[in-house]
Design an enzyme around this catalytic site. Structure first.
Site, PDB file in Angstrom:
ATOM      1  N   ASP A  51       0.840  -1.199   0.000  1.00  0.00           N
ATOM      2  CA  ASP A  51       0.000   0.000   0.000  1.00  0.00           C
ATOM      3  C   ASP A  51       0.872   1.245   0.000  1.00  0.00           C
ATOM      4  O   ASP A  51       1.678   1.462   0.917  1.00  0.00           O
ATOM      5  CB  ASP A  51      -0.915  -0.020   1.228  1.00  0.00           C
ATOM      6  N   ARG A  52       0.712   2.070  -1.022  1.00  0.00           N
ATOM      7  CA  ARG A  52       1.506   3.291  -1.153  1.00  0.00           C
ATOM      8  C   ARG A  52       1.174   4.315  -0.075  1.00  0.00           C
ATOM      9  O   ARG A  52       1.889   5.298   0.095  1.00  0.00           O
ATOM     10  CB  ARG A  52       1.274   3.943  -2.532  1.00  0.00           C
ATOM     11  N   CYS A  82      -1.692   4.419 -11.633  1.00  0.00           N
ATOM     12  CA  CYS A  82      -1.813   4.842 -10.236  1.00  0.00           C
ATOM     13  C   CYS A  82      -1.044   6.135 -10.078  1.00  0.00           C
ATOM     14  O   CYS A  82       0.126   6.208 -10.460  1.00  0.00           O
ATOM     15  CB  CYS A  82      -1.254   3.770  -9.302  1.00  0.00           C
ATOM     16  N   ASN A  83      -1.705   7.156  -9.530  1.00  0.00           N
ATOM     17  CA  ASN A  83      -1.031   8.444  -9.336  1.00  0.00           C
ATOM     18  C   ASN A  83       0.094   8.340  -8.313  1.00  0.00           C
ATOM     19  O   ASN A  83       1.225   8.747  -8.575  1.00  0.00           O
ATOM     20  CB  ASN A  83      -2.040   9.498  -8.877  1.00  0.00           C
ATOM     21  N   THR A  84      -0.203   7.794  -7.139  1.00  0.00           N
ATOM     22  CA  THR A  84       0.747   7.782  -6.037  1.00  0.00           C
ATOM     23  C   THR A  84       2.006   7.001  -6.379  1.00  0.00           C
ATOM     24  O   THR A  84       3.115   7.362  -5.955  1.00  0.00           O
ATOM     25  CB  THR A  84       0.100   7.196  -4.773  1.00  0.00           C
ATOM     26  N   ALA A  85       1.871   5.940  -7.176  1.00  0.00           N
ATOM     27  CA  ALA A  85       3.022   5.112  -7.548  1.00  0.00           C
ATOM     28  C   ALA A  85       4.029   5.861  -8.412  1.00  0.00           C
ATOM     29  O   ALA A  85       5.160   5.391  -8.586  1.00  0.00           O
ATOM     30  CB  ALA A  85       2.550   3.853  -8.267  1.00  0.00           C
ATOM     31  N   THR A 124      -4.156  11.046  -2.557  1.00  0.00           N
ATOM     32  CA  THR A 124      -3.452  10.672  -1.332  1.00  0.00           C
ATOM     33  C   THR A 124      -2.402  11.730  -1.005  1.00  0.00           C
ATOM     34  O   THR A 124      -2.073  12.575  -1.841  1.00  0.00           O
ATOM     35  CB  THR A 124      -2.761   9.315  -1.512  1.00  0.00           C
ATOM     36  N   LYS A 161     -12.417   1.459  -3.145  1.00  0.00           N
ATOM     37  CA  LYS A 161     -11.551   0.309  -3.385  1.00  0.00           C
ATOM     38  C   LYS A 161     -12.224  -1.004  -2.988  1.00  0.00           C
ATOM     39  O   LYS A 161     -11.956  -2.061  -3.574  1.00  0.00           O
ATOM     40  CB  LYS A 161     -10.228   0.476  -2.620  1.00  0.00           C
ATOM     41  N   CYS A 192      -6.431  10.490  -7.765  1.00  0.00           N
ATOM     42  CA  CYS A 192      -6.399   9.068  -7.433  1.00  0.00           C
ATOM     43  C   CYS A 192      -7.257   8.379  -8.478  1.00  0.00           C
ATOM     44  O   CYS A 192      -8.349   8.865  -8.811  1.00  0.00           O
ATOM     45  CB  CYS A 192      -6.939   8.824  -6.030  1.00  0.00           C
TER      46      CYS A 192
END
Length: 235
Positions: A51-52, A82-85, A124, A161, A192
């Protein structure tokens, strides 16, 4: 589709529903009359990526391994659903040796082209850090939720999710947009990839930017040679 079109590698599974939404958009935006006109897409839908959003859970090594495997399987260029990744974008490119079509950059450029000066982002904390940097580089300010609302947003995000796409969740997401607009946002980025599953342009009174949609369009353009291939890291 041209015989020389590029193969796209997609790092997905963060989460799975958002990746499927991205792939649906990718297929829809591809100008195709037959099966053979579509892009070759190599996808790793890996929900086991750490989990980021959890402190101390490093997704980097897993993402790097995924990227290397996609390169080995024949991908010519990468995208991350995925934005956060995108915090691990450099590591992913070094591990694969492939260029990356950057979703954060693509969304920030869209906000700039719309003429926005203050841009709200629903994402996030990790995604907010990335967007703040990219927007600032183009003289735009980021509007974020207040801390308590940011925590509430994360709770809503995990509902999405879990598969809850119902009216209550949609109402919560619209309320966060209202908060961003009250803070001066002239456009809102769905920072997100789960956000567009419950929120659309018709729900907003300001411009709505769906980075997954923009990324899908750009992936098609790059793979068909209609847009230059992004420069590889270190090139």
């Amino acid at each position: 589709m041209s015989e020389t079109s590029l193969a796209l590698g997609v790092l997905g599974g963060m989460g799975p529903a958002a990746t499927l939404d991205f792939l649906t958009k990718l297929q829809a935006f591809t100008p195709a009359k037959t099966d053979q006109d579509h892009l070759r897409v190599l996808v790793d839908i890996n929900p086991k990526v750490p989990d980021r959003n959890v402190a101390g859970a490093s997704a980097g090594p897993v993402l790097a391994e995924m990227a290397g495997a996609l390169a080995g399987a024949g991908a010519d260029v990468l995208a991350i659903a995925c934005n956060t990744a995108h915090a691990y974008a450099d590591l992913i490119q070094r591990a694969s040796g492939l260029p990356l079509i950057d979703m954060i950059e693509t969304a920030a450029n869209s906000a700039r082209d719309m003429g926005a000066r203050r841009v709200g982002v629903l994402g996030t904390r990790g995604a907010l850090r990335l967007y703040r940097e990219y927007l600032a580089a183009q003289a735009m300010g980021l509007v974020a939720l207040e801390p308590a609302q940011q925590e509430a947003f994360m709770a809503t995000l995990y509902k999405v999710k879990s598969g809850d796409l119902g009216p209550a969740v949609r109402a919560e997401m619209k309320a966060y947009v209202a908060d961003l607009m009250a803070g001066g946002a002239e456009a809102v980025i769905a920072g997100c990839t789960e956000v567009p599953l419950v929120l659309g342009a018709g729900d907003l009174k300001v411009d709505f930017i769906d980075p997954g949609e923009l990324l899908a369009r750009r992936c098609v353009a790059v793979c068909l040679g209609l847009e230059p291939l992004p420069a590889a890291l270190g090139a």
